[in-house]
Design a protein around this motif. Structure first.
Motif, short mmCIF file in Angstrom:
data_model
loop_
_atom_site.label_atom_id
_atom_site.label_comp_id
_atom_site.label_asym_id
_atom_site.label_seq_id
_atom_site.Cartn_x
_atom_site.Cartn_y
_atom_site.Cartn_z
N UNK A 279 0.78 -1.06 0.28
CA UNK A 279 0.16 -0.16 0.27
C UNK A 279 0.96 1.27 0.20
N UNK A 280 2.12 1.38 0.76
CA UNK A 280 2.48 2.28 0.41
C UNK A 280 3.75 2.76 -0.68
N UNK A 281 3.38 1.69 -1.35
CA UNK A 281 3.93 2.08 -2.33
C UNK A 281 2.79 2.51 -3.29
N UNK B 95 -14.79 6.69 1.54
CA UNK B 95 -13.17 7.84 1.69
C UNK B 95 -13.85 8.62 2.02
N UNK B 96 -12.71 9.43 2.32
CA UNK B 96 -12.89 10.56 3.14
C UNK B 96 -12.16 11.86 2.84
N UNK B 97 -12.33 12.84 2.64
CA UNK B 97 -11.62 13.42 1.50
C UNK B 97 -11.74 14.92 2.66
N UNK B 98 -10.67 16.01 2.77
CA UNK B 98 -9.81 16.98 2.86
C UNK B 98 -9.08 18.08 2.34
N UNK B 99 -8.51 18.80 2.56
CA UNK B 99 -8.36 19.70 1.80
C UNK B 99 -6.68 19.49 1.40
N UNK B 100 -6.45 18.57 1.80
CA UNK B 100 -4.64 18.22 1.64
C UNK B 100 -4.68 16.19 1.34
N UNK B 101 -5.72 16.17 1.59
CA UNK B 101 -5.71 14.07 1.92
C UNK B 101 -7.31 13.48 1.25
N UNK B 102 -6.50 12.60 1.16
CA UNK B 102 -8.02 11.52 1.57
C UNK B 102 -6.87 10.35 2.32
N UNK B 103 -8.62 9.83 2.55
CA UNK B 103 -8.51 8.55 3.50
C UNK B 103 -8.94 7.50 2.95
N UNK B 104 -9.13 6.40 2.70
CA UNK B 104 -9.40 5.51 1.92
C UNK B 104 -9.66 4.34 3.48
N UNK C 244 -8.70 6.79 -7.58
CA UNK C 244 -9.50 5.89 -8.09
C UNK C 244 -7.59 5.39 -8.36
N UNK C 245 -7.11 5.61 -8.44
CA UNK C 245 -5.91 4.23 -9.09
C UNK C 245 -5.51 2.93 -7.55
N UNK C 246 -5.55 4.34 -5.97
CA UNK C 246 -5.65 3.15 -5.05
C UNK C 246 -6.91 3.13 -4.28
N UNK D 240 -8.50 0.89 -6.47
CA UNK D 240 -8.52 -0.46 -7.11
C UNK D 240 -7.55 -1.12 -6.50
N UNK D 241 -6.24 -0.66 -6.10
CA UNK D 241 -5.51 -1.64 -6.06
C UNK D 241 -5.36 -1.82 -4.02
N UNK D 242 -5.80 -1.18 -3.32
CA UNK D 242 -6.34 -1.38 -2.14
C UNK D 242 -7.57 -2.44 -2.38
N UNK D 243 -8.13 -2.55 -3.11
CA UNK D 243 -9.48 -3.38 -3.55
C UNK D 243 -8.78 -4.77 -3.32
#
Length: 133
Positions: free
Chosen positions: A11-13, A82-91, A117-119, A121-124
């Motif tokens: 995930x960190x990649x 999926x949570x979004x804020x001004x500087x980041x996403x949390x999935x 979107x990529x994250x 798919x890859x996380x799933x």
């Protein structure tokens, strides 16, 4: 099949990944974590995201509709949050297991470098391969 540590390193990649953890949403404990955490406290982040996960999974409003959407007891009624804020996403991606599914993967992405979107798919894909235990 990768375990928790291997999955978190995978995930960190992902582009823009700042931190990742595998969390039990019943206890609020991180089963594994890598990278940074919002606010700098991995345990607090695990507990707070577990609260979100618990609310989403226990809410009847977010359950699949109709007979086609019936989900077994071994599969959470929500796939991801999926949570979004001004500087980041949390999935938050829920993990289906052969026993009761009370685990999710939390990925924290930098908004300027991450690809949501990529994250997702890859996380799933990663969650489907994850071996717990």
């Amino acid at each position: 099949m990768p375990g928790i540590d291997e999955s978190l390193l995978e995930a960190m990649r992902l582009p823009g990944a700042r931190g990742a953890s595998v969390v039990d949403w019943i206890s609020g404990l991180a089963l594994g974590a890598v990278g940074d955490a919002p606010g700098g406290d991995l345990e607090a982040t695990a507990a707070e995201t577990a609260e979100l996960a618990r609310l989403a999974t226990e809410s009847g409003l977010l359950a699949p509709a109709g007979d086609e959407g019936e989900v077994s007891d071994k599969e959470p009624p929500v796939q991801d949050l999926i949570i979004t804020n001004a500087d980041s996403y949390h999935l938050l991606r829920f993990v289906s297991t052969t026993f009761d599914s009370t685990v999710f993967v939390h990925l924290w992405l930098d908004r300027s470098d991450g690809n949501l979107a990529l994250a997702r798919i890859r996380l799933a894909e990663m969650a489907d391969r994850l071996v717990l235990g």
